[in-house]
Write an enzyme that holds these catalytic residues in place. Structure first.
Site, short mmCIF file in Angstrom:
data_model
loop_
_atom_site.label_atom_id
_atom_site.label_comp_id
_atom_site.label_asym_id
_atom_site.label_seq_id
_atom_site.Cartn_x
_atom_site.Cartn_y
_atom_site.Cartn_z
N CYS A 154 73.13 78.52 85.99
CA CYS A 154 72.08 79.54 86.03
C CYS A 154 70.80 79.06 86.68
O CYS A 154 69.98 79.87 87.12
CB CYS A 154 71.77 80.04 84.62
SG CYS A 154 73.16 80.87 83.82
N HIS A 175 70.09 89.35 85.04
CA HIS A 175 70.33 87.92 85.28
C HIS A 175 71.42 87.74 86.34
O HIS A 175 72.55 87.36 86.02
CB HIS A 175 70.74 87.28 83.95
CG HIS A 175 70.94 85.80 84.00
ND1 HIS A 175 70.48 84.99 85.02
CD2 HIS A 175 71.58 84.96 83.12
CE1 HIS A 175 70.83 83.74 84.78
NE2 HIS A 175 71.49 83.69 83.63
N CYS A 222 67.74 77.67 80.91
CA CYS A 222 68.90 77.03 80.29
C CYS A 222 70.12 77.24 81.18
O CYS A 222 70.21 78.24 81.90
CB CYS A 222 69.14 77.59 78.89
SG CYS A 222 69.51 79.36 78.85
#
Length: 389
Positions: free
Chosen positions: A91, A345, A375
């Protein structure tokens, strides 16, 4: 000493990562090309001056495989002489792209670089790069973690249990994310960073008018009997509503030395002050933002109280709330215009999307320091500290 400044930051509106999402019909190379084209157009620089284009993509398979960033740069009209590469730190991929670009500028390897990211989760589903892999762990990893790791949703549940976070707290945070993002859209806070594309002018996933009663009616998204037996401490409070969305989108930042910006007559948005990466327990997976915060504050010489704004990726509400509880951060300074629960996201794009949102918010609110935390799968995290100029 050379520095690295961001002189332009732009993103597409974020589309729903579904077949009926506004950006589903756009190839990921063209989706990224739009942000790459726009970052050059807005800065009015000659693209021949760009030393490298570094793009983040997570699911590097199919349409997003084989160095997608190079194809996107060519699709954007960049000269064939401008190189490009694609990176994957899950990510944090495009946040890592910012780190690499800034490090290259500071070291003298580059004078000007573009850090960008893209993910089309509607066209290239999450996990598609693992199809056909019977064993991704290998012998040594399996020996170290004989019980095996868990999906991210279970990690989010473990975090909620460890830090004593209730379902109501998670839902309240999720509702607040949508409310802040809706308000930011209404008052034009996103206008300077958005580049409308494919008929989409605003982020598609923001929902107004939600209530805690509505959110409370949703079932836990990750309940599993085997996991319930393995982890009896879990209260099963993570739902689709207090988790990040699946999305399509891209973003790009233009990074150069402050001296080069002055020569080109460009006013920097922010200086990349400090950066850090950290690791933590891969079972909890999403907690490395806690040691990453401590690490970057130590390196920068700043205290938490010196930070005016925080952008902490809302992979799950439990992640941000546990981080705030552990660090003592003021939640009123966190994701002031909403986060991934509301905005979305798109994995490979999120790092540069959040950086773009943060540096623009810093200017709107006259904030000096902004901290960006992400994260990442495997128990990893990126941290980037920006100083408004």
């Amino acid at each position: 000493m050379r520095d690295a400044v961001i002189v332009e930051a732009v993103r597409t509106p974020i589309g729903k990562g579904k077949a009926n999402g506004a950006l589903h019909g756009t190839h990921p190379a063209d989706l990224l090309a739009h942000s790459l084209r726009e970052v050059v157009r807005r800065s009015e620089i000659d693209p021949a001056l760009i030393d490298d284009v570094i793009g983040g993509v997570v699911t590097q398979v199919g349409e997003q495989g084989s160095n997608l960033t190079r194809r996107a740069a060519l699709a954007a009209g960049y000269l064939e002489s401008v190189p490009a590469t694609t990176v994957d730190r899950q990510c944090g991929s495009s946040q890592q792209a910012i780190h690499f670009a800034a490090q290259g500028v500071i070291s003298g390897a580059y004078d000007i670089a573009v850090a960008a990211g893209v993910e089309s989760m509607s066209r290239v589903p999450m996990g598609a790069n693992l199809i056909g892999a019977e064993d991704i762990a290998g012998v040594g990893f399996a020996q170290r973690y004989p019980e095996g790791l868990v999906p991210q949703g279970i990690s989010a549940e473990l975090i909620a249990a460890k830090w004593g976070l209730s379902r109501t707290q998670l839902d309240e945070f999720a509702l607040s994310s949508h409310e802040k993002a809706a308000a930011a859209t209404r008052n034009g806070s996103f206008e300077a960073q958005l580049a409308a594309f494919a008929g989409l002018a605003h982020d598609e996933g923001i929902r107004e008018g939600g209530t805690l009663e509505t959110l409370a009616a949703l079932r836990p998204a990750f309940y599993d009997e085997a996991m319930a037996a393995r982890f009896p401490q879990i209260n099963w409070s993570v739902t689709a509503a207090n988790s990040s969305q699946i999305n399509d989108g891209s973003a790009a930042t233009l990074i150069m030395t402050g001296e080069r910006a002055a020569q080109l007559g460009l006013r920097p948005l922010a200086r990349v002050h400090s950066f850090a990466v950290a690791g933590d327990d891969p079972l909890f997976m999403l907690t490395a933002i806690i040691p990453a915060t401590r690490k970057i504050l130590q390196r920068s010489g700043l205290d938490l109280s010196d930070i005016d704004l925080f952008e902490v990726n809302e992979a799950f509400a439990s992640v941000v709330l546990a981080w705030a509880q552990e660090t003592g951060a003021d939640l009123s300074k966190v994701n002031v215009n909403g986060g991934a629960i509301a905005l979305g996201h798109p994995l490979g794009a999120s790092g540069t999307r959040i950086a773009t949102t943060l540096v623009h918010a810093m200017h709107d609110r006259e904030a000096r320091f902004g901290l960006h935390l992400m994260c990442e799968a495997g128990g990893l995290a990126n941290a980037t500290l920006y100083e408004r100029l």
